[in-house]
Design an enzyme around this catalytic site. Structure first.
Site, PDB file in Angstrom:
ATOM      1  N   GLY A 155       0.786  -1.241   0.000  1.00 48.27           N
ATOM      2  CA  GLY A 155       0.000   0.000   0.000  1.00 48.27           C
ATOM      3  C   GLY A 155       0.812   1.282   0.000  1.00 48.27           C
ATOM      4  O   GLY A 155       0.341   2.309   0.481  1.00 48.27           O
ATOM      5  N   SER A 156       2.014   1.253  -0.586  1.00 44.30           N
ATOM      6  CA  SER A 156       2.782   2.510  -0.626  1.00 44.30           C
ATOM      7  C   SER A 156       2.076   3.535  -1.514  1.00 44.30           C
ATOM      8  O   SER A 156       2.117   4.742  -1.235  1.00 44.30           O
ATOM      9  CB  SER A 156       4.223   2.269  -1.083  1.00 44.30           C
ATOM     10  OG  SER A 156       4.277   1.950  -2.451  1.00 44.30           O
ATOM     11  N   ASN A 157       1.417   3.083  -2.574  1.00 42.05           N
ATOM     12  CA  ASN A 157       0.648   4.023  -3.406  1.00 42.05           C
ATOM     13  C   ASN A 157      -0.564   4.558  -2.651  1.00 42.05           C
ATOM     14  O   ASN A 157      -0.914   5.732  -2.784  1.00 42.05           O
ATOM     15  CB  ASN A 157       0.196   3.355  -4.702  1.00 42.05           C
ATOM     16  CG  ASN A 157       1.289   3.366  -5.747  1.00 42.05           C
ATOM     17  OD1 ASN A 157       1.581   4.410  -6.329  1.00 42.05           O
ATOM     18  ND2 ASN A 157       1.942   2.223  -5.956  1.00 42.05           N
ATOM     19  N   ASN A 160      -6.818   2.282 -12.340  1.00 39.97           N
ATOM     20  CA  ASN A 160      -5.754   1.394 -11.862  1.00 39.97           C
ATOM     21  C   ASN A 160      -4.398   1.974 -12.237  1.00 39.97           C
ATOM     22  O   ASN A 160      -4.279   2.743 -13.188  1.00 39.97           O
ATOM     23  CB  ASN A 160      -5.910   0.018 -12.524  1.00 39.97           C
ATOM     24  CG  ASN A 160      -4.856  -0.976 -12.062  1.00 39.97           C
ATOM     25  OD1 ASN A 160      -4.563  -1.098 -10.874  1.00 39.97           O
ATOM     26  ND2 ASN A 160      -4.258  -1.685 -13.009  1.00 39.97           N
ATOM     27  N   ASP A 195      -5.843  -4.931 -17.155  1.00 40.23           N
ATOM     28  CA  ASP A 195      -4.939  -3.972 -17.823  1.00 40.23           C
ATOM     29  C   ASP A 195      -5.368  -3.555 -19.228  1.00 40.23           C
ATOM     30  O   ASP A 195      -4.534  -3.230 -20.070  1.00 40.23           O
ATOM     31  CB  ASP A 195      -3.507  -4.559 -17.897  1.00 40.23           C
ATOM     32  CG  ASP A 195      -2.973  -4.915 -16.524  1.00 40.23           C
ATOM     33  OD1 ASP A 195      -3.348  -4.229 -15.561  1.00 40.23           O
ATOM     34  OD2 ASP A 195      -2.192  -5.870 -16.427  1.00 40.23           O
ATOM     35  N   HIS A 218      -0.559   0.599 -13.305  1.00 40.77           N
ATOM     36  CA  HIS A 218       0.213  -0.576 -13.705  1.00 40.77           C
ATOM     37  C   HIS A 218       1.680  -0.180 -13.836  1.00 40.77           C
ATOM     38  O   HIS A 218       1.981   0.863 -14.433  1.00 40.77           O
ATOM     39  CB  HIS A 218      -0.324  -1.124 -15.039  1.00 40.77           C
ATOM     40  CG  HIS A 218       0.334  -2.402 -15.438  1.00 40.77           C
ATOM     41  ND1 HIS A 218      -0.007  -3.609 -14.864  1.00 40.77           N
ATOM     42  CD2 HIS A 218       1.336  -2.667 -16.306  1.00 40.77           C
ATOM     43  CE1 HIS A 218       0.755  -4.562 -15.376  1.00 40.77           C
ATOM     44  NE2 HIS A 218       1.582  -4.021 -16.253  1.00 40.77           N
TER      45      HIS A 218
END
Ligand code: GRF
Length: 189
Positions: A12-14, A103, A146, A105
């Site tokens: 969960g760094s983002n 999202n 994606d 990627h």
């Protein structure tokens, strides 16, 4: 003021970069963090920010997506952000939040995307192919991995001797810089 929900399966760094960015923001706030993994570190990060969390199983999401949709609606969620979320978003959820699920990627789609292309697998494939550059793709989500329309991309050069590990660090820095800003722009819509 848009209410943002983040789906994340792991570190969960983002998600943290997003919660930091929107901590005192006039356009949006992170209102909910959801995970399919009760041990995911993202849940601890959310706690530190005072953001409520919900966990569910892969089976829940697949078989009773209406329950998840109801939870999102109860929290008045406007935008859904997938940040390291490992499961496919089921069609009813895509439909309920049409054009509102985004999202990130860790490569330049359409290359190095699709099933099995996640985490270090992506960077290993990029390095093995001898690519001179990689990057990030921020894209809308549909029912296939994606493949949704691309919102934006940012690139980074591979240095001589670059490894999957060093590339992963570079890509994470790029993600933390661009993802919150891209979501902020969607808060205007
Ligand atoms: C990121 O590299 C993202 O692009 C991918 O999964 C990773 C999640 O990292 N979808 P983190 O959990 O946000 O640290």
């Amino acid at each position: 003021m848009k209410n943002i929900a983040i789906f994340s399966s792991g570190s969960g760094s983002n998600a943290e970069a997003m919660m930091t960015h929107f901590a005192e923001h006039p356009k949006g706030r992170v209102a909910l963090v959801l995970s399919n993994n009760a041990d995911a570190y993202v849940l601890k990060r959310a706690e530190r920010f005072g953001v409520p969390t919900i966990t569910f199983s892969a089976q829940n999401l697949r078989e009773t997506p209406q329950e998840i949709i109801r939870l999102l609606q109860q929290h008045n969620i406007d935008l859904v952000v997938l940040a390291g979320f490992m499961l496919l978003v089921p069609a009813p959820l895509v439909a309920a939040y049409a054009g509102k699920i985004v999202n990130i990627h860790p490569a330049l789609l359409p290359k190095y995307g699709g099933k099995g292309m996640y985490g270090c697998h992506v960077h290993e494939a990029v390095v093995a192919a001898g690519e001179r550059q990689s990057g990030i793709t921020i894209h809308y989500v549909n029912e296939r991995y994606d493949e949704g329309a691309i919102l934006c991309q940012a690139t980074v050069a591979l240095a001589p001797g670059e490894t999957a590990h060093t590339l992963a660090e570079k890509i994470h820095r790029l993600e933390h810089r661009y993802f919150p800003v891209a979501i902020e722009q969607l808060c205007d819509e």
